[in-house]
Scaffold this active site. Structure first.
Site, PDB file in Angstrom:
ATOM      1  N   LYS A  44       0.826  -1.204   0.000  1.00 27.11           N
ATOM      2  CA  LYS A  44       0.000   0.000   0.000  1.00 27.11           C
ATOM      3  C   LYS A  44       0.865   1.260   0.000  1.00 27.11           C
ATOM      4  O   LYS A  44       0.488   2.267  -0.591  1.00 27.11           O
ATOM      5  CB  LYS A  44      -0.947   0.015   1.212  1.00 27.11           C
ATOM      6  N   LYS A  87      -6.033 -12.915  -7.438  1.00 25.58           N
ATOM      7  CA  LYS A  87      -7.246 -12.907  -6.631  1.00 25.58           C
ATOM      8  C   LYS A  87      -8.256 -11.907  -7.219  1.00 25.58           C
ATOM      9  O   LYS A  87      -7.861 -10.853  -7.717  1.00 25.58           O
ATOM     10  CB  LYS A  87      -6.830 -12.498  -5.211  1.00 25.58           C
ATOM     11  N   LYS A 131     -11.465  -5.820  -5.657  1.00 28.89           N
ATOM     12  CA  LYS A 131     -12.325  -4.657  -5.894  1.00 28.89           C
ATOM     13  C   LYS A 131     -11.673  -3.693  -6.856  1.00 28.89           C
ATOM     14  O   LYS A 131     -12.346  -2.861  -7.455  1.00 28.89           O
ATOM     15  CB  LYS A 131     -12.527  -3.871  -4.591  1.00 28.89           C
TER      16      LYS A 131
END
Ligand code: TRP
Length: 343
Positions: free
Chosen positions: A119, A201, A204
């Site tokens: 992040k 994966k 979103k």
């Protein structure tokens, strides 16, 4: 007193961030298991709005998403009669315990967190201290309630490990205080992959709309996304994650959506073509998501009911959390102020 048999159920806690819309992956990988676990656990499910603040949020959008995520929990089958459903910021003890625990967490431990490293790279212009201490807040969420089991995905396992380490450290210093939480990895838990890049994966944030099925997609959109799912040119249906990730993903999704095992999925589709696998998988997913969407739209228009549920959930959670705060503060040597901790 012994005649009344009170079965003590293990405590489960999990949370989801009110950012973006949830995907089919969130449902099959997490929410569907929460719904099952509430039957035989003392369950707490939390909209972790404080965690969402580590990335800059638009206030109006955040406020709306907290409520709509809570509505989605209920639409998926979380029953407020069985589970405690609440919003993290409604229970001040989360932030308070996070501060206390941060003094039992080493910089080096947080520096090793792979999600922080990722992040920090993705949000270079805002590598705030909260992004760094995020796992400490998550540890507080879990430890506040004496949680035994935490359903988490692969990406959160490292955070849970940290929560365990911090709890053990505290217990070693002050005596048994925190329950040591275990990760709960569901059996046959579908790891739902991206429909366009099936080695990743389903997330979103994937670039292509076609990559993910959203919980609130309509039937037409779902069918379209599955029809366009990336497979391969082998023309052969097998469970081969590395060789045929797209086909394996579809088999997994079909199995999870119909409650069938991989063996059953293979037996069902073995002599079929990819087209049929895609269409049947889409149909199975539509059968699950359509009623969720319908309930969601109903709940989301009745905000007064939703607020009732969240207020009752917060009251229950606050009471339990205060009990733990009293113990922790007392052990550390913070003088307890009677007014606050009465009852
Ligand atoms: N960090 C989790 C995620 O992004 C959300 C979360 C916050 C959580 N607190 C938690 C999950 C406590 C389980 C338990 O998915």
């Amino acid at each position: 007193m012994g005649s009344r048999e009170e079965k003590v159920r293990p405590i489960v806690f999990s949370g989801a961030q009110p950012t973006g819309q949830l995907t089919l992956g969130n449902y099959l990988g997490a929410l569907s298991h929460w719904v099952a676990m509430q039957e035989d656990h003392d369950a707490l499910f939390c909209v972790v709005d404080l965690h969402a603040l580590t990335i800059r949020q638009e206030p109006e959008v955040l406020r709306e998403q907290v409520l709509s995520l809570a509505a989605l929990f209920l639409a998926c089958g979380i029953d407020p009669e069985k589970s405690t459903v609440f919003v993290q910021s409604h229970v001040p003890a989360h932030a308070e315990l996070a501060w206390l625990l941060s003094t039992f967490t080493q910089m080096g431990e947080l520096e090793r967190m792979t999600q922080f490293k990722d992040k920090a790279l993705r949000h270079r212009q805002n590598v705030n201290a909260g992004l760094f201490t995020y796992p400490v807040l998550m540890a507080a969420d879990i430890l506040l309630y004496g949680t035994h089991r935490v359903p988490v995905g692969e990406d959160q396992k490292q955070h849970l490990e940290l929560a365990r380490d911090v709890a053990l450290r505290f217990n070693n210093l002050y005596g048994p205080t925190f329950e040591i939480p275990e990760p709960f990895i569901s059996k046959g838990g579908a790891r739902v992959k991206d429909l366009q890049e099936p080695t990743k994966k389903m997330s979103k944030t994937a670039e292509s709309e076609l990559a993910r099925v959203m919980l609130l997609d309509d039937a037409q959109a779902i069918m379209k996304k599955f029809k366009k799912a990336v497979t391969d040119s082998l023309a052969h249906i097998a469970d081969d994650e590395s060789g045929q990730p797209g086909v394996t993903n579809l088999l997994n999704i079909w199995g999870a959506a119909t409650g069938r095992s991989m063996e059953e999925a293979l037996a069902h589709f073995s002599h079929n073509q990819y087209g049929k696998l895609k269409v049947e998988t889409a149909e199975a997913v539509i059968a699950i998501l359509e009623p969720i969407g319908r309930r969601y739209r109903e709940l989301n228009t009745d905000r007064s009911y939703l607020w009732e549920v969240l207020q009752a959930g917060a009251a229950k959670a606050r009471e339990r959390a205060e009990g733990m705060m009293v113990r922790v503060m007392d052990r550390i040597g913070l003088p307890l102020e009677r007014q606050r901790f009465r009852g």
